[in-house]
Design a protein around this motif. Structure first.
Motif, PDB file in Angstrom:
ATOM      1  N   LEU A 184     -47.430 -38.104  54.271  1.00 28.70           N
ATOM      2  CA  LEU A 184     -46.110 -38.688  54.507  1.00 28.70           C
ATOM      3  C   LEU A 184     -44.999 -37.665  54.282  1.00 28.70           C
ATOM      4  O   LEU A 184     -44.011 -37.634  55.022  1.00 28.70           O
ATOM      5  N   GLN A 185     -45.152 -36.824  53.257  1.00 24.63           N
ATOM      6  CA  GLN A 185     -44.121 -35.828  52.977  1.00 24.63           C
ATOM      7  C   GLN A 185     -43.963 -34.858  54.140  1.00 24.63           C
ATOM      8  O   GLN A 185     -42.847 -34.456  54.488  1.00 24.63           O
ATOM      9  N   VAL A 186     -45.063 -34.501  54.776  1.00 24.98           N
ATOM     10  CA  VAL A 186     -45.016 -33.544  55.879  1.00 24.98           C
ATOM     11  C   VAL A 186     -44.668 -34.214  57.202  1.00 24.98           C
ATOM     12  O   VAL A 186     -43.851 -33.712  57.981  1.00 24.98           O
ATOM     13  N   ARG A 187     -45.292 -35.377  57.463  1.00 23.53           N
ATOM     14  CA  ARG A 187     -45.137 -36.027  58.764  1.00 23.53           C
ATOM     15  C   ARG A 187     -43.955 -36.983  58.846  1.00 23.53           C
ATOM     16  O   ARG A 187     -43.345 -37.134  59.909  1.00 23.53           O
ATOM     17  N   HIS A 188     -43.622 -37.630  57.743  1.00 23.22           N
ATOM     18  CA  HIS A 188     -42.525 -38.601  57.763  1.00 23.22           C
ATOM     19  C   HIS A 188     -41.674 -38.499  56.486  1.00 23.22           C
ATOM     20  O   HIS A 188     -41.575 -39.446  55.707  1.00 23.22           O
ATOM     21  N   PRO A 189     -41.034 -37.358  56.281  1.00 20.42           N
ATOM     22  CA  PRO A 189     -40.216 -37.198  55.068  1.00 20.42           C
ATOM     23  C   PRO A 189     -39.036 -38.164  55.014  1.00 20.42           C
ATOM     24  O   PRO A 189     -38.491 -38.410  53.935  1.00 20.42           O
ATOM     25  N   GLU A 190     -38.640 -38.721  56.160  1.00 21.54           N
ATOM     26  CA  GLU A 190     -37.512 -39.655  56.165  1.00 21.54           C
ATOM     27  C   GLU A 190     -37.828 -40.948  55.429  1.00 21.54           C
ATOM     28  O   GLU A 190     -36.914 -41.717  55.083  1.00 21.54           O
TER      29      GLU A 190
END
Length: 496
Positions: A21-27
């Motif tokens: 999630l941090q890399v792919r969807h940090p938002e």
């Protein structure tokens, strides 16, 4: 393929889904106030550590990590070598920046700097990852250390921070762990190449760090029972909840009563299942015996990782605010308060105002009174001329928390005995959720830090000040109402 870093590997070790999630969807990330304060503390400790080596060089290029890697290579080769800050290295696709690299005997000592007051277990993996990268990049490593705050050290003032940090040799402790890092890196890279991992929420959501993606994962989990088994309190409750979930029990109200062998867990389960609050009449006898006037007291404190006021220690909790509601025998309430947002050490003014305000007789009521006692005794030690009246105040403290813990439970407390969980259940119309921005102690600390920051506008400062006053006053008014509620129970354990 995104680059990995030490931080990304630490996230992977906590939970593969967190890394993804941090890399792919940090938002989707939602950082709590406590997380932001921790980042700020870590930054201040890093600056203090660098200040111990004025001849050192900060690797801070304007053109990104590629330039940082090039500049680091040049500085490592420089003769004579100088201490390096944020030196940047890469090995097998994993990047890291070292807090401190110190020249030593033809090689270098790695120093990882932490804002805690001790060596914590999860630090070993953090340092081992850095060791693996440095050795893989060919750096001659002569030592591996972790530096943390010495919480017994007192700041003398004048910007002199020698003695602030304690050094621990982690060479032997990280050698074996470093051998595992290549496997972690391969697994992390494979995780990023796939889709979002399917990982059930559990202890990893809060250990060793609070996950900023917890809200996303909770939403994915769908509707949960109104009273889940995870509300069971304490370590024993968490262990039992894990067993119950493994057996397919999710709703606490549907768990057989014979599964609860510990008295407190059995009480929480029974009240939750039956829906009727439990009030032991002993609560009324205890509270009714308390003398008047009753001064209900609550402090808000701030602790700096790197002390800014002479005579104070790292993370020492220093009171910048208190609220007190004095209830007299005739029912009259007298609200009193202290708040210092000047940015100077508020301790002396706090102590003087407390001595003037607290009645000389009666009882001083707090919730988890050990905290208030510690703050008052600390003030008494710092200001001997106020020691006697402050000590008398501390000696008259009465703690309502054990009364609640032993004699009251409402299922809407959701397993918690915190004042914020208790107040909405007593029918007094008090709820911290109604306060807005400042609803808890961490938010109060964040508000204080923003108030004393030079860049904060006067309008914003007034807004935060009002929030701090509302929050602290609600805590002590809540103590008044809680004492009245407990004292109102009759011998059958009912309230009028």
């Amino acid at each position: 393929m995104p680059r990995l870093s030490k931080s990304r590997l630490v996230e992977f070790r906590q939970c593969p889904k967190r890394l993804w999630l941090q890399v792919r969807h940090p938002e989707l990330r939602e950082d709590a106030a406590a997380t932001r304060l921790a980042f700020a503390a870590g930054h201040s400790v890093g600056e203090a550590a660098r200040g111990l080596y004025p001849e050192g060089v900060l690797v801070e290029p304007a053109e990104g990590l590629g330039e940082a890697l090039r500049l680091t290579r040049e500085l490592v080769a420089q003769v004579p070598p100088r201490p390096l800050f944020e030196a940047t290295f890469e090995h097998r696709g994993v990047l890291m920046r070292a807090d401190l690299l110190l020249p030593q005997d033809g090689g270098w000592t790695l120093a990882e700097v932490k804002s805690s007051g001790s060596v914590k277990g999860h630090y070993l993996e953090d340092v081992a990852i850095q060791r693996w990268v440095l050795e893989g990049a060919g750096l001659p490593l002569k030592g591996v250390e972790l530096w943390h705050l010495d919480t017994g050290w007192t700041y003398p003032g004048g910007g002199r921070y020698e003695g602030l940090l304690m050094r621990h040799d982690l060479d032997a402790a990280t050698r074996g762990i470093a051998a595992q890092v290549s496997g972690w890196a391969a697994a992390a890279a494979a995780t990023l190449e796939g889709g979002e991992p399917s990982v059930a929420m559990g202890e990893q959501c809060n250990s060793p760090f609070n996950c900023p993606f917890a809200a996303h994962c909770a939403a994915q989990a769908g509707a949960q029972p109104e009273y889940p088994v995870t509300l069971l309190p304490g370590n024993a409750g968490k262990r039992l909840a894990a067993q119950l979930i493994a057996e397919g029990h999710l709703d606490l109200r549907r768990v057989p009563a014979d599964r609860f062998t510990e008295a407190d867990l059995a009480l929480v389960a029974r009240v939750t299942r039956e829906g009727e609050p439990w009030i032991d009449p002993m609560a009324a006898r205890i509270v009714r015996a308390l003398p008047y006037p009753r001064a209900c007291l609550d402090f808000e404190t701030i602790g700096f990782a790197v002390p800014v006021w002479p005579g104070t220690r790292p993370w020492q909790q220093l009171p910048f605010q208190w609220s007190c509601h004095v209830e007299h025998a005739d029912g009259r309430l007298e609200p009193l308060e202290f708040l210092d947002l000047s940015g100077a050490d508020p301790s002396r003014g706090c102590a003087e105002a407390l001595v003037r305000a607290i009645p000389a007789d009666g009882v001083v009521i707090a919730y988890n009174a050990g905290f208030e006692r510690n703050v008052i005794n600390q003030l008494a030690r710092r200001f001997p001329d106020l020691g006697e009246p402050l000590t008398r105040i501390a000696q008259r403290l009465f703690d309502l928390l054990p009364v609640v813990r032993s004699h009251y439970y409402h299922r809407d407390m959701m397993g918690s005995r915190s004042i914020k969980a208790v107040l909405p259940t007593i029918g007094a119309g008090l709820d911290h959720a109604s306060l807005g921005e400042v609803q808890d102690g961490t938010a109060a600390q964040a508000a204080y830090m923003e108030c004393i920051a030079p860049a904060t506008s006067p309008a914003r400062r007034r807004e935060l000040e009002a929030g701090l006053r509302r929050y602290c006053a609600l805590d002590t008014l809540g103590l008044v109402e809680l004492a009245r509620f407990l004292a109102g129970t009759d011998e059958a354990g009912r309230t009028p």
